[in-house]
Design a protein around this motif. Sequence first.
Motif, mmCIF file in Angstrom:
data_model
loop_
_atom_site.group_PDB
_atom_site.id
_atom_site.type_symbol
_atom_site.label_atom_id
_atom_site.label_comp_id
_atom_site.label_asym_id
_atom_site.label_seq_id
_atom_site.Cartn_x
_atom_site.Cartn_y
_atom_site.Cartn_z
ATOM 1 N N UNK A 131 0.844 -1.197 0.000
ATOM 2 C CA UNK A 131 0.000 0.000 0.000
ATOM 3 C C UNK A 131 0.877 1.243 0.000
ATOM 4 N N UNK A 132 0.251 2.388 0.015
ATOM 5 C CA UNK A 132 0.957 3.655 0.152
ATOM 6 C C UNK A 132 1.980 3.907 -0.935
ATOM 7 N N UNK A 133 3.129 4.440 -0.514
ATOM 8 C CA UNK A 133 4.181 4.811 -1.468
ATOM 9 C C UNK A 133 4.698 3.620 -2.253
ATOM 10 N N UNK A 134 4.828 2.470 -1.589
ATOM 11 C CA UNK A 134 5.312 1.283 -2.303
ATOM 12 C C UNK A 134 4.373 0.923 -3.449
ATOM 13 N N UNK A 135 3.074 0.996 -3.200
ATOM 14 C CA UNK A 135 2.090 0.681 -4.237
ATOM 15 C C UNK A 135 2.093 1.747 -5.331
ATOM 16 N N UNK A 136 2.174 3.018 -4.928
ATOM 17 C CA UNK A 136 2.185 4.117 -5.904
ATOM 18 C C UNK A 136 3.450 4.118 -6.756
ATOM 19 N N UNK A 137 4.508 3.455 -6.296
ATOM 20 C CA UNK A 137 5.718 3.337 -7.097
ATOM 21 C C UNK A 137 5.546 2.307 -8.220
ATOM 22 N N UNK A 138 4.548 1.449 -8.079
ATOM 23 C CA UNK A 138 4.295 0.398 -9.087
ATOM 24 C C UNK A 138 3.143 0.771 -10.005
ATOM 25 N N UNK A 139 2.047 1.280 -9.424
ATOM 26 C CA UNK A 139 0.863 1.648 -10.196
ATOM 27 C C UNK A 139 0.574 3.128 -10.002
ATOM 28 N N UNK A 140 0.134 3.814 -11.060
ATOM 29 C CA UNK A 140 -0.135 5.254 -10.939
ATOM 30 C C UNK A 140 -1.335 5.540 -10.052
#
Length: 143
Positions: A131-140
């Motif tokens: 979730x969070x930043x880790x997820x946003x680093x993979x999906x926009x």
Amino acid sequence: MQRVVKACILSAALLLSAPAAAEIRIIQSPGGQVGPFLELFDKVRKTGERVVIDGPCLSACTLVLSIVPGERICVTKRAVLGFHAARSVDRRGRFYAEPEASDAVLAAYPGPVRDWISRHGGLTSRLLVLKGRDLAAIYPRCR
């Protein structure tokens, strides 16, 4: 106007919202049996609709990442992906590991997701939460 669809998938509720803009919104899904999720996400893939992950998408729900093209997936700040090893239930209701199925599922995830899972200990009986930043680093992030 939004249309909200509640789809019960073998005792697992997958809440989807489909606005007029050809988008499917995953609001909450605890997962469940793999087969119905594969069928559902294959239909979504064929429609060309965008998938917005806007809440918990756990277990079998994460198969969306393997079926719908990544450029058609976005996440909100509420998005949470939960991964664990594949498992089955015997006639007595006991869970047992399915290592070959876990390997196949892991191989089907996009590379950045596989890498994140590997960096966090791999698929085990423990739920890994992305979730969070880790997820946003993979999906926009969704606009």
